[in-house]
Design a protein around this motif. Sequence first.
Motif, mmCIF file in Angstrom:
data_model
loop_
_atom_site.group_PDB
_atom_site.id
_atom_site.type_symbol
_atom_site.label_atom_id
_atom_site.label_comp_id
_atom_site.label_asym_id
_atom_site.label_seq_id
_atom_site.Cartn_x
_atom_site.Cartn_y
_atom_site.Cartn_z
ATOM 1 N N VAL A 80 10.552 -14.893 15.355
ATOM 2 C CA VAL A 80 11.503 -13.675 16.139
ATOM 3 C C VAL A 80 10.595 -13.984 17.429
ATOM 4 O O VAL A 80 11.845 -13.715 18.292
ATOM 5 C CB VAL A 80 10.402 -12.428 15.775
ATOM 6 C CG1 VAL A 80 10.491 -11.314 16.446
ATOM 7 C CG2 VAL A 80 10.604 -11.728 14.387
ATOM 8 N N ARG A 81 9.937 -15.304 17.932
ATOM 9 C CA ARG A 81 9.654 -15.687 19.550
ATOM 10 C C ARG A 81 10.407 -16.645 19.269
ATOM 11 O O ARG A 81 10.545 -16.457 20.898
ATOM 12 C CB ARG A 81 8.189 -16.291 18.510
ATOM 13 C CG ARG A 81 7.565 -16.717 20.832
ATOM 14 C CD ARG A 81 6.087 -17.121 19.974
ATOM 15 N NE ARG A 81 5.403 -15.896 19.399
ATOM 16 C CZ ARG A 81 3.200 -16.366 19.013
ATOM 17 N NH1 ARG A 81 3.452 -17.446 20.102
ATOM 18 N NH2 ARG A 81 3.050 -15.925 19.076
ATOM 19 N N ALA A 82 11.169 -17.167 18.798
ATOM 20 C CA ALA A 82 11.873 -17.861 19.073
ATOM 21 C C ALA A 82 13.148 -17.383 19.541
ATOM 22 O O ALA A 82 13.372 -17.835 20.416
ATOM 23 C CB ALA A 82 11.896 -18.955 18.228
ATOM 24 N N ARG A 83 13.409 -16.749 18.613
ATOM 25 C CA ARG A 83 15.207 -15.861 19.612
ATOM 26 C C ARG A 83 14.314 -14.975 20.232
ATOM 27 O O ARG A 83 15.783 -15.030 21.190
ATOM 28 C CB ARG A 83 15.374 -14.415 18.087
ATOM 29 C CG ARG A 83 15.481 -15.612 16.918
ATOM 30 C CD ARG A 83 16.939 -16.242 16.924
ATOM 31 N NE ARG A 83 17.073 -17.099 15.588
ATOM 32 C CZ ARG A 83 18.250 -17.847 15.360
ATOM 33 N NH1 ARG A 83 18.938 -18.292 16.168
ATOM 34 N NH2 ARG A 83 18.258 -18.071 14.286
ATOM 35 N N GLN A 84 13.411 -14.586 20.627
ATOM 36 C CA GLN A 84 13.388 -13.447 22.283
ATOM 37 C C GLN A 84 13.307 -14.102 23.082
ATOM 38 O O GLN A 84 13.627 -13.909 24.342
ATOM 39 C CB GLN A 84 11.449 -12.906 21.695
ATOM 40 C CG GLN A 84 11.628 -11.426 23.185
ATOM 41 C CD GLN A 84 10.086 -11.093 22.555
ATOM 42 O OE1 GLN A 84 9.729 -11.248 21.138
ATOM 43 N NE2 GLN A 84 9.404 -10.310 23.131
ATOM 44 N N GLY A 85 13.113 -15.525 23.222
ATOM 45 C CA GLY A 85 13.178 -16.058 23.872
ATOM 46 C C GLY A 85 14.179 -16.716 24.476
ATOM 47 O O GLY A 85 14.504 -17.124 25.473
ATOM 48 N N GLU A 86 15.397 -16.786 23.617
ATOM 49 C CA GLU A 86 16.910 -17.217 23.826
ATOM 50 C C GLU A 86 17.671 -16.542 24.909
ATOM 51 O O GLU A 86 18.070 -17.151 25.633
ATOM 52 C CB GLU A 86 16.990 -17.578 22.305
ATOM 53 C CG GLU A 86 16.918 -18.652 21.579
ATOM 54 C CD GLU A 86 17.492 -18.658 19.916
ATOM 55 O OE1 GLU A 86 18.665 -17.679 20.135
ATOM 56 O OE2 GLU A 86 17.616 -19.590 19.400
ATOM 57 N N TYR A 87 17.463 -15.597 24.737
ATOM 58 C CA TYR A 87 18.231 -14.172 25.976
ATOM 59 C C TYR A 87 16.930 -13.666 26.983
ATOM 60 O O TYR A 87 17.703 -13.517 27.809
ATOM 61 C CB TYR A 87 18.336 -12.914 25.322
ATOM 62 C CG TYR A 87 17.466 -11.774 24.654
ATOM 63 C CD1 TYR A 87 16.614 -10.860 25.826
ATOM 64 C CD2 TYR A 87 16.893 -12.173 23.616
ATOM 65 C CE1 TYR A 87 15.675 -10.475 24.942
ATOM 66 C CE2 TYR A 87 16.121 -10.887 22.766
ATOM 67 C CZ TYR A 87 15.264 -10.359 24.028
ATOM 68 O OH TYR A 87 14.579 -9.889 23.591
ATOM 69 N N GLN A 88 16.386 -15.181 27.349
ATOM 70 C CA GLN A 88 15.272 -14.759 28.428
ATOM 71 C C GLN A 88 15.592 -16.360 29.362
ATOM 72 O O GLN A 88 15.804 -16.921 28.803
ATOM 73 C CB GLN A 88 14.328 -14.403 28.242
ATOM 74 C CG GLN A 88 13.380 -13.370 27.558
ATOM 75 C CD GLN A 88 12.258 -12.511 27.669
ATOM 76 O OE1 GLN A 88 11.046 -13.896 26.956
ATOM 77 N NE2 GLN A 88 11.235 -11.630 26.790
ATOM 78 N N PRO A 89 15.732 -16.098 30.253
ATOM 79 C CA PRO A 89 15.856 -16.858 31.404
ATOM 80 C C PRO A 89 14.845 -18.766 31.065
ATOM 81 O O PRO A 89 13.329 -18.145 30.729
ATOM 82 C CB PRO A 89 15.695 -16.677 32.642
ATOM 83 C CG PRO A 89 15.760 -15.472 32.920
ATOM 84 C CD PRO A 89 14.785 -15.111 31.085
ATOM 85 N N PHE A 90 15.451 -19.543 31.076
ATOM 86 C CA PHE A 90 13.809 -21.065 31.057
ATOM 87 C C PHE A 90 14.785 -21.055 32.157
ATOM 88 O O PHE A 90 14.975 -21.472 33.178
ATOM 89 C CB PHE A 90 14.967 -21.965 30.348
ATOM 90 C CG PHE A 90 15.373 -21.411 28.593
ATOM 91 C CD1 PHE A 90 14.003 -21.623 27.393
ATOM 92 C CD2 PHE A 90 16.381 -20.489 27.767
ATOM 93 C CE1 PHE A 90 14.548 -21.289 26.518
ATOM 94 C CE2 PHE A 90 16.657 -20.257 26.713
ATOM 95 C CZ PHE A 90 15.623 -20.421 25.310
ATOM 96 N N VAL A 91 12.391 -20.989 32.547
ATOM 97 C CA VAL A 91 12.847 -22.382 33.966
ATOM 98 C C VAL A 91 10.938 -23.362 33.800
ATOM 99 O O VAL A 91 10.979 -22.701 32.899
ATOM 100 C CB VAL A 91 11.134 -21.112 34.261
ATOM 101 C CG1 VAL A 91 11.128 -21.778 35.737
ATOM 102 C CG2 VAL A 91 12.936 -19.460 35.092
ATOM 103 N N GLY A 92 11.696 -24.837 34.224
ATOM 104 C CA GLY A 92 11.108 -25.417 34.023
ATOM 105 C C GLY A 92 10.601 -26.397 35.548
ATOM 106 O O GLY A 92 11.623 -26.089 36.564
ATOM 107 N N LEU A 93 9.551 -27.006 35.109
ATOM 108 C CA LEU A 93 9.549 -28.348 36.533
ATOM 109 C C LEU A 93 10.444 -29.442 36.320
ATOM 110 O O LEU A 93 10.094 -29.820 35.150
ATOM 111 C CB LEU A 93 7.908 -28.395 36.746
ATOM 112 C CG LEU A 93 7.258 -27.044 37.156
ATOM 113 C CD1 LEU A 93 5.865 -26.937 37.257
ATOM 114 C CD2 LEU A 93 7.677 -26.210 38.626
ATOM 115 N N ARG A 94 10.846 -30.210 37.484
ATOM 116 C CA ARG A 94 11.342 -30.943 37.277
ATOM 117 C C ARG A 94 11.015 -32.120 37.996
ATOM 118 O O ARG A 94 10.752 -32.005 38.769
ATOM 119 C CB ARG A 94 12.925 -30.977 36.766
ATOM 120 C CG ARG A 94 13.570 -32.703 36.777
ATOM 121 C CD ARG A 94 15.247 -32.729 36.391
ATOM 122 N NE ARG A 94 15.263 -31.381 35.594
ATOM 123 C CZ ARG A 94 16.450 -31.131 35.225
ATOM 124 N NH1 ARG A 94 17.681 -31.595 35.522
ATOM 125 N NH2 ARG A 94 16.696 -30.331 33.686
ATOM 126 N N GLY A 95 11.037 -33.290 37.667
ATOM 127 C CA GLY A 95 10.711 -34.453 38.543
ATOM 128 C C GLY A 95 10.491 -36.274 38.310
ATOM 129 O O GLY A 95 11.184 -36.004 37.413
#
Length: 466
Positions: A80-95
């Motif tokens: 459930v937690r994984a499915r809930q995260g799929e329709y929310q924006p993914f934000v990450g740091l990259r360097g």
Amino acid sequence: MAALAFAVAGCNAPALVLKTENKAVPTEYTSSQDSTNSAKVSWREFFTDPHLKDLIETALKNNQELNITLQEIQIAQNEVRARQGEYQPFVGLRGGTSVDKVSRYTLPGATVDATEIKPGKHTPDPLGNVFAGAVATWEVDIWHKLRNAKKAAVNRYLASVEGKNFMVTNLIAEIANSYYELLALDNQLEILRQNIEIQSNALHIVRLQKESARVTELAVRRFEAQVLNTRSLQYNVQQQIVETENRINFLVGRFPQPVARNPKDFNKLVPTAVQAGIPSQLLQNRPDIRRAEQELEAAKLDVKVARARFYPSLGISAGLGFQAFNPAYLLKAPESLIFSLAGDLAGPLINKNAIIADYNSASARQVQAVFNYERTILNAYIEVANQLSRISNLEKSYDLKAKEVDALTQSITISNSLFGSARADYMEVLLTQREAQESRFDLVETKMQQLNATVSIYRALGGGWK
């Protein structure tokens, strides 16, 4: 082109067709329509034997199969937690950092000397690159594909919880039935010991009568055989006691050890009066029906998710950070500042066989879930109807068996008296003892079946898990 894909995909999406389940059940089990239902009673109140209560308490903590099911619930919750995260924006740091040395005989290499970042200073060769920033991606859930997938995961999580509840009620019922079986075996063993004593006394009398030439050696041998047969049955019952104890120990989650109990109270046990209520209450009280209902809801959402794949998906990506060929220039704004924002609209246009196959499979599974739900309801009703009939018939059978035991117990005394006065032969005595033993065994067996039927109707109504 995107608009064309959108239009074509939308026109080719199949119509949403869901099979409707039938929740109708008969209005009553018997002529009574009392809505009082024993399934609402806690097992701690339903079972009064303190030893049985202790066994159930221990099993609910230690039973390995139940603990495995609890981990399955945790897995479903994480889904459930994984499915809930799929329709929310993914934000990450990259360097990152890199160094490029380009060939002189390419366009970038031919312009290296001609490009100046400052008067009198040429572009470095090799050219470094340092980047640090944040990136974000988001699939806009236009058709509720991701939300429905999340809802389906929630339904499956709830189904796993109901599955655990169903296992709890079955575990409690199995322990109770095994416990009553153990008490019955203890009483049968005691009956055998009493019969061995009675038969041994009769054998002693027959031997004395043979010495006085009142009976033949044949009578002595027949009485000896009767004693040996009863002793043999004694060891069979002892083995059954060991196996039943170990079955209980396995359910409780412990290694073999004696099971605490009081066999002398067995004959005093009175089956608990069970009130069945009305059939429609099964839909709320039976965990297996509730689980089938949640699985059905999940299957319906799966069809919607599969159908949404025929439509285009909209993705948005963005980035914000700093980039320079030299770390010394990395944080110099606005010269080193970079950002990006992009949208992507894509939909199936040609060769949609995989999507069509997934949709057809989801539709078939939804139909399966409907049939499974209806089958579960039917099975629950039949289980209750069978147990109600069984309780009624066993009650009548027990009364008759009790009268039979009284009659045969009295006949033992009568046959021994007649045999002592030579008015009955030894075969009548042997037959009477055997029939009396069998009738007492049957009475204990019927009492156990009565208690098991009470446990079974409690389980069939959906009791034990609340």
